[in-house]
Design an enzyme around this catalytic site. Sequence first.
Site, mmCIF file in Angstrom:
data_model
loop_
_atom_site.group_PDB
_atom_site.id
_atom_site.type_symbol
_atom_site.label_atom_id
_atom_site.label_comp_id
_atom_site.label_asym_id
_atom_site.label_seq_id
_atom_site.Cartn_x
_atom_site.Cartn_y
_atom_site.Cartn_z
ATOM 1 C CE1 TYR A 51 -4.324 0.349 -0.338
ATOM 2 C CE2 TYR A 51 -4.346 -1.563 1.092
ATOM 3 C CZ TYR A 51 -4.987 -0.729 0.207
ATOM 4 O OH TYR A 51 -6.275 -0.962 -0.137
ATOM 5 C CD GLU A 53 -4.868 4.950 0.998
ATOM 6 O OE1 GLU A 53 -4.928 5.790 1.907
ATOM 7 O OE2 GLU A 53 -5.720 4.065 0.828
ATOM 8 C CG ASP A 197 -8.374 10.039 -24.130
ATOM 9 O OD1 ASP A 197 -7.338 9.360 -24.259
ATOM 10 O OD2 ASP A 197 -9.465 9.553 -23.777
ATOM 11 C CB THR A 223 -4.439 3.703 -21.939
ATOM 12 O OG1 THR A 223 -4.303 3.783 -23.363
ATOM 13 C CG2 THR A 223 -5.890 3.916 -21.566
ATOM 14 C CE LYS A 226 -6.867 2.091 -25.705
ATOM 15 N NZ LYS A 226 -7.033 2.842 -24.448
ATOM 16 N NE ARG A 232 -6.492 -3.888 -19.915
ATOM 17 C CZ ARG A 232 -6.834 -3.775 -21.192
ATOM 18 N NH1 ARG A 232 -6.186 -4.446 -22.104
ATOM 19 N NH2 ARG A 232 -7.825 -3.008 -21.547
HETATM 20 N N1 DSN Z 1 -11.921 0.680 -25.000
HETATM 21 C C1 DSN Z 1 -10.762 1.234 -25.655
HETATM 22 C C2 DSN Z 1 -10.736 0.950 -27.091
HETATM 23 O O1 DSN Z 1 -10.926 -0.189 -27.446
HETATM 24 O O2 DSN Z 1 -10.506 1.829 -27.901
HETATM 25 C C3 DSN Z 1 -10.616 2.666 -25.399
HETATM 26 O O3 DSN Z 1 -10.369 2.885 -24.059
#
Ligand code: DSN
Length: 422
Positions: A51, A53, A197, A223, A226, A232
């Site tokens: 933990y 925090e 984003d 994120t 990707k 993730r």
């Molecule tokens: N759900 C994702 C996608 O497949 O594009 C985006 O966060």
Amino acid sequence: MSVLESADPAVWESICLEQRRQTDGLELIASENYTSAAVMEAAGTVLTNKYAEGYPGRRYYGGCEHVDAIEDLARRRACSLFDAEHANVQPHAGSQANMAVYLTVLQPGDTILALDLAHGGHLTHGMHLNFSGRLYRAVHYGVRPDDHRIDFDQVAALAREHRPRLIVAGASAYPREIDHAKFADIARDNDALLMVDMAHYAGLVAAGIHNSPVPVADFVTSTSHKTLRGPRSGFVLCRQDRARDLDRTVFPGMQGGPLMHIVAAKAVCFAEAAQPAFREYARQIVENARMLADVLQSGGLQLASGGTDNHLMLCDVTSIGLTGRIAETALDQAGITVNKNMIPFDQRKPLDPSGIRIGTAALTTRGMKADEMKRVGSWILDALQHADDTDHLQRLRQDIADFARCYPVPGIDPVPSQAGQD
Ligand code: DSN
């Protein structure tokens, strides 16, 4: 026998089957990738026990000296990679990264202006069932009907009319480079803040292939899993003058303990993405997407906007008499994984839309290049042309597995070819 195999054979078996699916199939979901073995190893460590925090040097738990070092590394590496002043690497995912920005600068009922989900936006960009659409007044811009590019005249007109507190750029299903500077101009002209984003194309930004939103946006969210090819998770970048407010929103505002094993995996990912090899990887993703788009168009598929500049394409499968749902199912049977997707101005519904979304980040990680994309493209066309022929799709699946096993998945021992077997 592994510890997990004996402790929990049911979970173990499903993991093994998923591993086999990932090695034997062609992964073309535009938001997925294969992490490096180093990222995977960091994510599966004792750090999951801890933990922490708070933030490095200001924790609410003892024993944080080592996780402090890790989070500091992750923050510094994120700032260096994207040339940002401040990074918060604690958001558990992209949705939490976006929520963190909204809660930092918006009050319930404030207006946000973002890309319509049906034109390539994301749930957290104001979809009516999502927290973003329930807490805030969401107004949406779209793409132009003729070329499927973002309609900046509409963005500017809606900004003048609705005076949003926050303009959101970035997309989940937009195959073209996004002009962040144009968004920044519109935001400035209308006293709005700009959040970008960049989740889908963060890897391309890191590699200098897509223009960076960092110099022009108030906040950049992403994120890490990707095109950036990390675990993730999510993170937020901003200028120093916003750092304190953002950090207080993430903790204690919306999250408790950060997932330190994932923060460590993000640190590894940021270091990997700073390497010259990653720049070459990102360049190859885009080259592969262009080649795949050409093959699919030559085979009769219509592509939204007529092609791609980035890692993904949106194919209108009604142009060959199918629906997105039927296409996704047929491709799945052949061992090709995509997702059904709305296309701009779709007349069909989200659960059975007109399109499929295809991305090349994962196959590029396996070392595939333009020649392989020609082969992959012809398999996609073949499967779609035989969408109702289960035997044909099963034969394709075997050919595809034999092919796919020649391209290693990082961290997974090569699977012997099963050519000649049932
Ligand atoms: N759900 C994702 C996608 O497949 O594009 C985006 O966060």
